[in-house]
Design a protein around this motif. Structure first.
Motif, short mmCIF file in Angstrom:
data_model
loop_
_atom_site.label_atom_id
_atom_site.label_comp_id
_atom_site.label_asym_id
_atom_site.label_seq_id
_atom_site.Cartn_x
_atom_site.Cartn_y
_atom_site.Cartn_z
N ASN A 178 0.83 -1.21 0.00
CA ASN A 178 0.00 0.00 0.00
C ASN A 178 0.86 1.26 0.00
O ASN A 178 0.56 2.23 0.69
N GLY A 179 1.93 1.21 -0.77
CA GLY A 179 2.79 2.38 -0.93
C GLY A 179 3.85 2.54 0.14
O GLY A 179 4.70 3.41 0.05
N LEU A 180 3.82 1.68 1.17
CA LEU A 180 4.81 1.79 2.24
C LEU A 180 5.92 0.76 2.03
O LEU A 180 5.65 -0.40 1.70
N ASP A 181 7.15 1.19 2.23
CA ASP A 181 8.30 0.37 1.90
C ASP A 181 8.60 -0.62 3.03
O ASP A 181 9.16 -0.24 4.06
N ILE A 182 8.24 -1.89 2.85
CA ILE A 182 8.52 -2.85 3.92
C ILE A 182 9.98 -3.29 3.90
O ILE A 182 10.49 -3.81 4.89
N THR A 183 10.66 -3.09 2.78
CA THR A 183 12.09 -3.46 2.74
C THR A 183 12.92 -2.51 3.59
O THR A 183 14.04 -2.83 3.97
N ALA A 184 12.35 -1.33 3.90
CA ALA A 184 13.07 -0.38 4.74
C ALA A 184 12.48 -0.32 6.15
O ALA A 184 12.90 0.49 6.97
N ALA A 185 11.50 -1.20 6.44
CA ALA A 185 10.82 -1.15 7.74
C ALA A 185 11.71 -1.69 8.85
O ALA A 185 12.51 -2.60 8.63
N ASP A 186 11.58 -1.15 10.04
CA ASP A 186 12.33 -1.70 11.17
C ASP A 186 11.60 -2.94 11.71
O ASP A 186 10.51 -3.30 11.25
N THR A 187 12.24 -3.61 12.66
CA THR A 187 11.72 -4.89 13.15
C THR A 187 10.29 -4.77 13.67
O THR A 187 9.46 -5.62 13.40
#
Ligand SMILES: Nc1ncnc2c1ncn2[C@@H]1O[C@H](COP(=O)(O)OP(=O)(O)O)[C@@H](O)[C@H]1O
Ligand SMILES: [Mg+2]
Length: 252
Positions: free
Chosen positions: A86-95
């Protein structure tokens, strides 16, 4: 919510991706190990999933199917590339953001059901709904997969296909936007497998989660909106079916 990160702008922010796609993967690579023993499991995968669509992922053993699904679901991380939910970058998400993503947004179904033997079907589903952001009642989830009358049975009192349907009820009871299934019929005979595919087809139609099902059984592709074939870490083919064939009418 994965609110810690600002939405990643695509095409300079011109495209409203959240509406058209629930998931967008770009240039995903995954390398296990390093040096001479490195395995390049994904070699640049682009994939878009639209809200509510049913996608079957085919491909020989070792072609990267599970690696791809695990990265899309936040169970594993890519070596490079990007996944937008949904447009949010999970590859850059923290734990902690990734934990919330897996807990609230993604339902998983695996080949083996991983039910807790000492809990009934309904209690197994309730384990998830107790911590979910937007749960549906466990009894309703079980009714959706045709197990209303079995809600108070223990796993040992259920057949393999019924146990897998409990696992599906558990996966969808959190109202996920994404339902990821890795060889869900892999341990089942074809007749039992059909009941599991019917349950997946029904929850996809009624709850509208974008659904991706890995299988090495090419016959199952006929029930999908779209079929993706993987080969050697890449998408070799991606085509839409004109119609979705009911699982009962599939020959495999
Ligand atoms: N944890 C891991 N460590 C090292 N290599 C792995 C690991 N997981 C998968 N692989 C390798 O990556 C490749 C792709 O595997 P996988 O994604 O499981 O393929 P598939 O699901 O299509 O059978 C294979 O060569 C496999 O041996
Ligand atoms: Mg696999």
């Amino acid at each position: 919510m994965i609110s810690a990160q600002a939405p990643v702008k695509e095409n300079g922010g011109a495209e409203p991706s959240a509406v058209a796609y629930v998931l967008r993967a770009r240039a995903l690579t995954k390398t296990y190990g390093e040096g001479a023993s490195a395995v390049h499991a994904l070699k640049g995968v682009d994939l878009d999933l639209r809200p509510g669509e049913f996608v079957v992922i085919l491909g020989p053993s070792g072609s990267g199917k599970s690696t791809l699904l695990n990265i899309l679901g936040g169970l594993d991380t890519a070596t490079s590339g990007q996944v937008l939910f949904n447009g949010l970058d999970i590859t850059a998400a923290d734990t902690s953001a990734l934990t919330k993503y897996r807990r609230d947004r993604v339902g998983f179904v695996f080949q083996f059901y991983n039910l807790i033997a000492s809990l009934t079907a309904e209690e197994n589903v309730a384990l998830v709904t107790e911590i979910a952001r937007a749960p549906i009642p466990p009894a309703k989830a079980l009714a959706l997969v045709g197990l209303g009358p079995r809600a108070h049975h223990f796993p040992a009192e259920l057949s393999g296909g019924e146990q897998q349907r409990v696992a599906i009820a558990r996966a969808i009871a959190k109202s996920p936007e994404l339902l990821l299934c890795d060889e869900p019929t892999g341990a089942l005979d074809s007749e039992t497998g059909v009941t599991v595919l019917e349950a997946l087809d029904r929850v996809n139609r009624e709850l509208g989660a974008a659904t991706a099902v890995i299988t090495h059984n090419a016959g199952i592709a006929a029930m999908a909106d779209r079929v993706i074939s993987m080969r050697d870490g890449q998408i070799a083919e991606d085509h839409a079916n004109a119609t979705r064939v009911p699982p009962r009418e599939i020959s495999w």
